[in-house]
Design an enzyme around this catalytic site. Structure first.
Site, PDB file in Angstrom:
ATOM      1  N   SER A  69       0.852  -1.180   0.000  1.00 36.23           N
ATOM      2  CA  SER A  69       0.000   0.000   0.000  1.00 36.23           C
ATOM      3  C   SER A  69       0.891   1.234   0.000  1.00 36.23           C
ATOM      4  O   SER A  69       2.040   1.189   0.458  1.00 36.23           O
ATOM      5  CB  SER A  69      -0.886   0.014   1.257  1.00 36.23           C
ATOM      6  N   TYR A  80      -1.399  -0.514  10.421  1.00 40.64           N
ATOM      7  CA  TYR A  80      -1.456  -1.029   9.045  1.00 40.64           C
ATOM      8  C   TYR A  80      -0.196  -0.613   8.285  1.00 40.64           C
ATOM      9  O   TYR A  80       0.417  -1.418   7.581  1.00 40.64           O
ATOM     10  CB  TYR A  80      -2.709  -0.487   8.365  1.00 40.64           C
TER      11      TYR A  80
END
Length: 318
Positions: free
Chosen positions: A171, A183
Site C-alpha cells: 500500500s 497497518y
C-alpha cells in the site's frame, strides 16, 4: 556511492527502450498454469480470482470462510469448469492451513505447473498508537506480515521449480500514515521482505512484484466505518485520562471521511496484479493511486522528514 550514481546515469537513457520492449513482448499463456491467491473472500483477491479464471489460469482461491458468500460466488463462477477454480480454506495465520493448501495444489497441478503466488490477505483498523492493545499488534503482524511470509516459505520450492511469480499486496500507506499506523507498520515491513526476496530469487528465475494501491477502501471494504463510541469504550483508563471523547470523535470523523473518498474501481488494482503475473517483464512495484496520493509519496521520499511531518500534521488538523 559515486559508482552507483554513474550506473544510474548510464541506465536512465535505456528506460524508454525497456518500456518499448515490455509493451511489444508476448504475454504469458495462462492455460495450464496454476496460481494461488490468499484472501479471496472479498476485495482484490476475489476480483483477481474471477479475472484469472476467465483468462484461463487454474486458480486456487484461499478463503478464510470457505462457506461464506464470497466463496460461494467463486464456486458459482467456476460451475462450468470446477477443475480450474478451487476454493480452499486458508487462514494464513495457521501453518496447518498453509500446508494443506499446498497439498491440494500439488494434487491438482495442471501441466505447466505452479506459476504464481499472490499474497493478498490483509486486515486494517484505525487507532492511535496507545489506543491499540498488544494483542491487536500481534494479530495484525500475524495476518499482514507473517501470514505472507508463512505462505511464501511454504510455496517457495514450487516457485523455484517452475520459475514462477510472487505478488505481494502492499500500500502507499507503507510510506506514511494518517491514523492507521498499525497497518502502515505491516506494509512497510512486507516491502522490505519483498526487497530482500526479489534480489535473492533472481538467480532462480523467480520474479517478485509489489502492488501499492492508494485509497480503495470503498472497493475492498477492508476497513469498516469507525465508531468513536466503540473506540472510547475500549480505551484503557490511562488513555481516557489523556484524551477526551471529543478528540476521539474528531479523529473518527477524519478517518471516516478518508474512507468515503476511496475509489470504487478495484479493477484498476487487479489490472496491475494481472500484469505482474503475465507480463514478460513485470515491474518490481506497481503504484496504483491518485495523483495527489503519488505526490504525497514523492514528498515523503524526496523531502526531509520535517517537511512530511508538517504536511501530515496539517492534514490531520483539517
Amino acid at each position: 556511492m559515486w559508482a552507483a550514481a554513474l550506473l544510474l546515469l548510464v541506465l536512465l537513457p535505456l528506460l524508454p527502450v525497456a518500456r518499448w520492449w515490455r509493451r511489444g513482448a508476448a504475454r504469458l499463456e495462462p492455460a495450464g498454469r496454476a496460481v494461488l491467491i490468499t484472501g479471496c473472500d472479498s476485495g482484490f483477491g476475489h476480483l483477481l480470482a474471477l479475472r484469472l479464471h476467465r483468462l484461463g489460469f487454474t486458480v486456487f482461491a484461499g478463503c478464510l470462510c470457505p462457506g461464506g458468500d464470497g466463496a460461494r460466488r467463486l464456486q458459482r463462477e467456476a460451475a462450468a469448469e470446477p477443475s480450474r477454480l478451487r476454493v480452499l480454506r486458508l487462514d494464513v495465520t495457521r501453518a496447518r492451513d498453509v500446508r494443506e493448501a499446498k497439498e491440494v495444489v500439488l494434487s491438482h497441478l495442471p501441466e505447466r505447473g505452479f506459476w504464481g503466488l499472490v499474497n493478498n490477505a490483509g486486515i486494517s483498523t484505525f487507532g492511535e498508537t496507545g489506543w491499540l492493545s498488544m494483542e491487536t499488534y500481534e494479530k495484525f503482524a500475524d495476518v499482514n506480515l507473517l501470514g505472507s511470509i508463512r505462505t511464501t516459505l511454504e510455496f517457495l520450492p514450487l516457485l523455484r521449480k517452475y520459475k514462477g511469480r510472487i505478488v505481494f499486496m502492499s500500500s502507499i500507506i507503507a510510506y506514511f500514515t494518517l491514523g492507521n499506523g498499525i497497518y502502515s507498520m505491516t506494509k512497510a515491513a512486507i516491502e522490505k521482505f519483498c526487497d530482500a526476496l526479489r534480489l535473492e530469487m533472481k538467480k532462480f528465475g523467480v520474479q517478485v512484484c509489489i502492488i501499492q494501491p492508494g485509497n480503495y477502501a470503498r472497493s475492498t471494504r477492508i476497513q469498516p466505518p469507525v465508531s468513536a463510541e466503540e473506540i472510547w469504550s475500549e480505551l484503557s483508563e490511562e488513555e481516557k485520562a489523556v484524551y477526551n471523547k471529543e478528540y476521539v470523535q474528531e479523529r473518527a470523523n477524519f478517518f471516516n471521511s478518508i474512507l468515503s473518498e476511496g475509489s470504487t474501481n478495484g479493477h484498476e488494482v487487479v489490472d496491475a496484479m494481472v500484469d505482474a503475473l503475465t507480463s514478460p517483464a513485470p515491474k518490481a512495484r506497481y503504484m496504483v493511486a491518485k495523483l495527489k496520493e503519488k505526490a504525497l509519496v514523492l514528498v515523503c521520499a524526496l523531502f526531509p522528514t520535517v517537511v512530511m511531518d508538517s504536511v501530515l500534521s496539517y492534514a490531520l488538523s483539517k
